[in-house]
Scaffold this motif. Structure first.
Motif, PDB file in Angstrom:
ATOM      1  N   LYS A  58       0.860  -1.188   0.000  1.00 35.52           N
ATOM      2  CA  LYS A  58       0.000   0.000   0.000  1.00 35.52           C
ATOM      3  C   LYS A  58       0.893   1.233   0.000  1.00 35.52           C
ATOM      4  O   LYS A  58       1.704   1.429   0.896  1.00 35.52           O
ATOM      5  CB  LYS A  58      -0.901  -0.010   1.244  1.00 35.52           C
ATOM      6  CG  LYS A  58      -1.771   1.239   1.384  1.00 35.52           C
ATOM      7  CD  LYS A  58      -2.814   1.091   2.470  1.00 35.52           C
ATOM      8  CE  LYS A  58      -2.213   0.820   3.824  1.00 35.52           C
ATOM      9  NZ  LYS A  58      -1.425   1.951   4.363  1.00 35.52           N
ATOM     10  N   GLY A  61       2.596   8.201   1.446  1.00 34.50           N
ATOM     11  CA  GLY A  61       3.788   8.736   2.080  1.00 34.50           C
ATOM     12  C   GLY A  61       5.031   8.248   1.359  1.00 34.50           C
ATOM     13  O   GLY A  61       4.986   7.889   0.191  1.00 34.50           O
ATOM     14  N   LEU A  62       6.119   8.146   2.100  1.00 36.97           N
ATOM     15  CA  LEU A  62       7.415   7.915   1.488  1.00 36.97           C
ATOM     16  C   LEU A  62       7.597   6.508   0.914  1.00 36.97           C
ATOM     17  O   LEU A  62       8.080   6.341  -0.207  1.00 36.97           O
ATOM     18  CB  LEU A  62       8.499   8.183   2.544  1.00 36.97           C
ATOM     19  CG  LEU A  62       9.559   9.214   2.183  1.00 36.97           C
ATOM     20  CD1 LEU A  62       9.024  10.295   1.261  1.00 36.97           C
ATOM     21  CD2 LEU A  62      10.114   9.849   3.457  1.00 36.97           C
ATOM     22  N   PHE A  63       7.210   5.490   1.697  1.00 31.06           N
ATOM     23  CA  PHE A  63       7.500   4.118   1.297  1.00 31.06           C
ATOM     24  C   PHE A  63       6.219   3.309   1.150  1.00 31.06           C
ATOM     25  O   PHE A  63       5.275   3.504   1.898  1.00 31.06           O
ATOM     26  CB  PHE A  63       8.390   3.440   2.345  1.00 31.06           C
ATOM     27  CG  PHE A  63       9.649   4.187   2.620  1.00 31.06           C
ATOM     28  CD1 PHE A  63      10.711   4.148   1.711  1.00 31.06           C
ATOM     29  CD2 PHE A  63       9.792   4.957   3.781  1.00 31.06           C
ATOM     30  CE1 PHE A  63      11.883   4.851   1.968  1.00 31.06           C
ATOM     31  CE2 PHE A  63      10.956   5.660   4.031  1.00 31.06           C
ATOM     32  CZ  PHE A  63      12.002   5.610   3.131  1.00 31.06           C
ATOM     33  N   ARG A  65       4.058   0.251   1.984  1.00 31.31           N
ATOM     34  CA  ARG A  65       3.990  -0.593   3.179  1.00 31.31           C
ATOM     35  C   ARG A  65       3.447  -1.960   2.805  1.00 31.31           C
ATOM     36  O   ARG A  65       2.397  -2.033   2.151  1.00 31.31           O
ATOM     37  CB  ARG A  65       3.079   0.041   4.229  1.00 31.31           C
ATOM     38  CG  ARG A  65       3.527   1.407   4.693  1.00 31.31           C
ATOM     39  CD  ARG A  65       4.779   1.324   5.515  1.00 31.31           C
ATOM     40  NE  ARG A  65       5.338   2.663   5.728  1.00 31.31           N
ATOM     41  CZ  ARG A  65       6.511   2.861   6.315  1.00 31.31           C
ATOM     42  NH1 ARG A  65       7.225   1.836   6.728  1.00 31.31           N
ATOM     43  NH2 ARG A  65       6.955   4.091   6.475  1.00 31.31           N
ATOM     44  N   ARG A  67       1.437  -5.052   3.559  1.00 31.27           N
ATOM     45  CA  ARG A  67       0.321  -5.285   4.464  1.00 31.27           C
ATOM     46  C   ARG A  67      -0.448  -6.541   4.061  1.00 31.27           C
ATOM     47  O   ARG A  67      -0.633  -6.800   2.873  1.00 31.27           O
ATOM     48  CB  ARG A  67      -0.656  -4.096   4.421  1.00 31.27           C
ATOM     49  CG  ARG A  67      -0.049  -2.765   4.864  1.00 31.27           C
ATOM     50  CD  ARG A  67       0.265  -2.756   6.341  1.00 31.27           C
ATOM     51  NE  ARG A  67       0.901  -1.523   6.801  1.00 31.27           N
ATOM     52  CZ  ARG A  67       2.150  -1.476   7.292  1.00 31.27           C
ATOM     53  NH1 ARG A  67       2.898  -2.568   7.361  1.00 31.27           N
ATOM     54  NH2 ARG A  67       2.649  -0.330   7.716  1.00 31.27           N
ATOM     55  N   TYR A  79      -6.391  -4.226   6.954  1.00 33.41           N
ATOM     56  CA  TYR A  79      -4.983  -4.483   6.630  1.00 33.41           C
ATOM     57  C   TYR A  79      -4.114  -4.466   7.880  1.00 33.41           C
ATOM     58  O   TYR A  79      -4.289  -3.663   8.783  1.00 33.41           O
ATOM     59  CB  TYR A  79      -4.438  -3.546   5.547  1.00 33.41           C
ATOM     60  CG  TYR A  79      -4.668  -2.067   5.746  1.00 33.41           C
ATOM     61  CD1 TYR A  79      -5.815  -1.452   5.253  1.00 33.41           C
ATOM     62  CD2 TYR A  79      -3.705  -1.270   6.382  1.00 33.41           C
ATOM     63  CE1 TYR A  79      -6.013  -0.089   5.411  1.00 33.41           C
ATOM     64  CE2 TYR A  79      -3.901   0.093   6.539  1.00 33.41           C
ATOM     65  CZ  TYR A  79      -5.057   0.668   6.049  1.00 33.41           C
ATOM     66  OH  TYR A  79      -5.252   2.025   6.209  1.00 33.41           O
ATOM     67  N   LYS A  88      -3.488  -2.205  11.088  1.00 33.77           N
ATOM     68  CA  LYS A  88      -3.168  -0.805  10.789  1.00 33.77           C
ATOM     69  C   LYS A  88      -4.384  -0.008  10.347  1.00 33.77           C
ATOM     70  O   LYS A  88      -4.386   1.210  10.455  1.00 33.77           O
ATOM     71  CB  LYS A  88      -2.093  -0.725   9.698  1.00 33.77           C
ATOM     72  CG  LYS A  88      -0.790  -1.403  10.037  1.00 33.77           C
ATOM     73  CD  LYS A  88      -0.116  -0.835  11.265  1.00 33.77           C
ATOM     74  CE  LYS A  88       0.573   0.469  10.970  1.00 33.77           C
ATOM     75  NZ  LYS A  88       1.577   0.803  12.007  1.00 33.77           N
ATOM     76  N   ARG A 114     -10.860   8.837  -0.202  1.00 37.14           N
ATOM     77  CA  ARG A 114      -9.461   8.488  -0.461  1.00 37.14           C
ATOM     78  C   ARG A 114      -9.368   7.437  -1.554  1.00 37.14           C
ATOM     79  O   ARG A 114     -10.224   6.565  -1.659  1.00 37.14           O
ATOM     80  CB  ARG A 114      -8.845   7.948   0.833  1.00 37.14           C
ATOM     81  CG  ARG A 114      -7.445   7.391   0.685  1.00 37.14           C
ATOM     82  CD  ARG A 114      -6.821   7.159   2.041  1.00 37.14           C
ATOM     83  NE  ARG A 114      -5.600   6.390   1.927  1.00 37.14           N
ATOM     84  CZ  ARG A 114      -4.942   5.864   2.965  1.00 37.14           C
ATOM     85  NH1 ARG A 114      -5.404   6.043   4.192  1.00 37.14           N
ATOM     86  NH2 ARG A 114      -3.830   5.173   2.778  1.00 37.14           N
TER      87      ARG A 114
HETATM   88  C1  4IP Z   1       2.371   6.257   6.409  1.00 34.83           C
HETATM   89  O1  4IP Z   1       3.537   6.575   5.706  1.00 34.83           O
HETATM   90  C2  4IP Z   1       1.971   4.816   6.123  1.00 34.83           C
HETATM   91  O2  4IP Z   1       1.875   4.642   4.719  1.00 34.83           O
HETATM   92  C3  4IP Z   1       0.628   4.514   6.778  1.00 34.83           C
HETATM   93  O3  4IP Z   1       0.215   3.219   6.397  1.00 34.83           O
HETATM   94  C4  4IP Z   1      -0.433   5.499   6.346  1.00 34.83           C
HETATM   95  O4  4IP Z   1      -1.620   5.234   7.059  1.00 34.83           O
HETATM   96  C5  4IP Z   1      -0.013   6.915   6.636  1.00 34.83           C
HETATM   97  O5  4IP Z   1      -0.996   7.797   6.140  1.00 34.83           O
HETATM   98  C6  4IP Z   1       1.305   7.251   5.979  1.00 34.83           C
HETATM   99  O6  4IP Z   1       1.674   8.552   6.314  1.00 34.83           O
HETATM  100  P1  4IP Z   1       4.937   6.751   6.478  1.00 34.83           P
HETATM  101  O7  4IP Z   1       5.025   5.649   7.494  1.00 34.83           O
HETATM  102  O8  4IP Z   1       5.959   6.663   5.404  1.00 34.83           O
HETATM  103  O9  4IP Z   1       4.818   8.077   7.125  1.00 34.83           O
HETATM  104  P2  4IP Z   1      -0.050   2.072   7.502  1.00 34.83           P
HETATM  105  O10 4IP Z   1      -1.155   2.563   8.404  1.00 34.83           O
HETATM  106  O11 4IP Z   1      -0.463   0.879   6.701  1.00 34.83           O
HETATM  107  O12 4IP Z   1       1.232   1.862   8.230  1.00 34.83           O
HETATM  108  P3  4IP Z   1      -2.952   4.601   6.459  1.00 34.83           P
HETATM  109  O13 4IP Z   1      -3.251   3.394   7.311  1.00 34.83           O
HETATM  110  O14 4IP Z   1      -4.016   5.610   6.586  1.00 34.83           O
HETATM  111  O15 4IP Z   1      -2.711   4.215   5.016  1.00 34.83           O
HETATM  112  P4  4IP Z   1      -1.992   8.652   7.060  1.00 34.83           P
HETATM  113  O16 4IP Z   1      -2.315   9.866   6.257  1.00 34.83           O
HETATM  114  O17 4IP Z   1      -3.217   7.818   7.263  1.00 34.83           O
HETATM  115  O18 4IP Z   1      -1.287   8.908   8.341  1.00 34.83           O
END
Ligand code: 4IP
Length: 147
Positions: A58, A61-63, A65, A67, A79, A88, A114
């Motif tokens: 998924k 952001g930067l990387f 993930r 899941r 997920y 998460k 989203r």
């Molecule tokens: C994070 O990026 C992860 O992709 C999170 O995924 C995501 O939350 C965050 O988005 C995003 O900022 P970094 O760790 O590189 O900062 P995950 O929750 O799977 O770890 P979600 O769950 O919403 O995709 P935000 O905007 O929800 O905080």
């Protein structure tokens, strides 16, 4: 490759293969018992039956993930972080959820607030999209309302 799985034949109650969510109470109970016993992801799905599961990336952001995605009755799309074993989040399921294919690996899931950017390392994005559409249609289309 066709960019949308909606070009595949409709999977209504009277045509061909049964909808993945269309199961009898008996089958549901049987599968749930097996899931409780054998599926390590069971504890994340609030007692729902897992209809499809798989590892996806998924991007946000930067990387990207990694899941574990768990599509269940309800419907829900949970997920989990497989390394920390932590839930998460969930992709919010509604009548307007819409998958869109980019290629064999990459697809989008559009939701009201989203768009999720997902990658299937096994290149089976088409199967994911088809199953998401089936589950959406089962729960939200008049096709399946009880008669
Ligand atoms: C994070 O990026 C992860 O992709 C999170 O995924 C995501 O939350 C965050 O988005 C995003 O900022 P970094 O760790 O590189 O900062 P995950 O929750 O799977 O770890 P979600 O769950 O919403 O995709 P935000 O905007 O929800 O905080």
């Amino acid at each position: 490759y066709s960019s949308s799985s909606s070009s595949s034949p409709p999977t209504g109650p009277s045509r061909g293969r049964r909808n993945v969510a269309d199961i009898t109470q008996e089958e549901h109970d049987k599968r749930l018992a097996v899931q409780e016993k054998d599926n390590k992801w069971h504890k994340f799905v609030e007692g729902n039956l897992i209809l499809k599961q798989g590892m996806l990336y998924k991007r946000k952001g930067l990387f990207p993930r990694r899941r574990m995605f768990l599509l269940t009755t309800g419907p829900h799309l949970y997920y989990v972080d497989p390394d920390s074993n932590v839930l998460k989040g969930q992709v919010p399921f509604s009548a307007t959820l819409r998958p869109e294919g980019k290629n064999f690996r990459t697809f989008f899931v559009h939701t009201p607030h989203r768009t999720y950017y997902l990658e299937d390392p096994s290149n089976t994005s088409q199967q994911w999209m088809q199953t998401l559409e089936e589950v959406r249609d089962y729960y939200f289309s008049s096709h399946y309302s009880s008669s």
